[in-house]
Design an enzyme around this catalytic site. Sequence first.
Site, PDB file in Angstrom:
ATOM      1  N   LYS A 169       0.838  -1.194   0.000  1.00 30.30           N
ATOM      2  CA  LYS A 169       0.000   0.000   0.000  1.00 30.30           C
ATOM      3  C   LYS A 169       0.873   1.244   0.000  1.00 30.30           C
ATOM      4  O   LYS A 169       1.919   1.289   0.665  1.00 30.30           O
ATOM      5  CB  LYS A 169      -0.883   0.015   1.250  1.00 30.30           C
ATOM      6  N   HIS A 300      -9.644  -8.520  -7.518  1.00 24.32           N
ATOM      7  CA  HIS A 300      -9.530  -8.092  -6.116  1.00 24.32           C
ATOM      8  C   HIS A 300     -10.329  -9.090  -5.279  1.00 24.32           C
ATOM      9  O   HIS A 300     -11.398  -9.530  -5.683  1.00 24.32           O
ATOM     10  CB  HIS A 300     -10.124  -6.695  -5.967  1.00 24.32           C
TER      11      HIS A 300
HETATM   12 MG   LIG Z   1      -6.760  -2.342  -3.938  1.00 24.55          MG
END
Ligand SMILES: [Mg+2]
Length: 365
Positions: A169, A300
């Site tokens: 991230k 995802h």
């Molecule tokens: Mg994502």
Amino acid sequence: MKITNVESFVLHVPINPPITDAINVASHWGLAGVRIFTDEGFVGYGYTGTTANGDEMITDTIDRYYAPELIGKDPFMVKEIWDQLRFGKMHWIGRAGVTHMALAAVDIALWDIMAKASQKPLWQYLGGHKSKRIKAYNTNGGWLNWTKERLLKDVTDIVQQGFTGVKIKVGKPDPREDYDRVKAVRKAIGDEVIFMIDVNQQWNINTAMTWGKKLEEFDLYWLEEPLNPDDIMGHKKLADELNVPIALGEHVYSKYAFRDYIHQGAVEYCQVDVTRVAGVTEWLQVAGLAAAYDVPICPHVGDMGQIHQHLVATTSNAIMLEYIPWIRDIFIEPATVIDGFYILPQMPGASTEIIPSCFDKYRVR
Ligand SMILES: [Mg+2]
């Protein structure tokens, strides 16, 4: 076969330790789901995934509006049922969000029933394309709240476990910190491992253009959700200008939205999520659409991979699947990755059936 009963549930499974990305904080993964019972004894399990917020709105939709429509229907008429629910009483307030995620849970349960009744794992019931294993990449070492030390330790461990792909991230308040973390991770994992970064919609177009270009030197496999997911034009600009491909789809709700993204060349890896696009029925349509444009699918995992492993295994243009092992222990046949590959499930169904004791343990509604 006829549907005799519909029972919703909400489970909250702890995430240890809690994680953050640029916009989410999560201490539990929520499963807002449904069990659908039939007169032939088959029980279908379906769910959508949440950050343990708003689950009750999803199950309210199922209980009040979808369940009464389902009683007496034949689960094998899933596509007709999908249209009836999609264009029924909830259409006025629906088409995305809560109602669409509720429809995902129902649709997945119906496909689970059909595969179980046919004595096939869902990937075979749908027609197999990959017969043994599918490539996994690991997201679970790269959370935004990890210290740099923990980040480097985790990604190194993941590579040692056999994963050949990792994602971290980004989206810190100061992008220079992101740059520093990305640089350190690339150094730690070496040049051979494919490496993705996920902005979780945190940047605007100028930040994305500037920092996307700066980060190209680290040979990133994709840049995920740099902008607001409704901003097709912005993503198109980035896809045109940056050398790193654009990935998104976890917040895109329908085949129509995917059509516009794909047709305009605004997405280069399609991350369509079965828990977001109202189930297997619409997921397969998006995958077919992407195939016609030679856009690869890398879902995802709002389901944490349980259903998507089947969908990737049936889809020629699906090349890889995300891995996050938060909830695998609650399933009768948990998604299993060995040496960086998902080993395909063999039990009939969609791998959604929950162990009864876990059902009791984590149920909040
Ligand atoms: Mg994502």
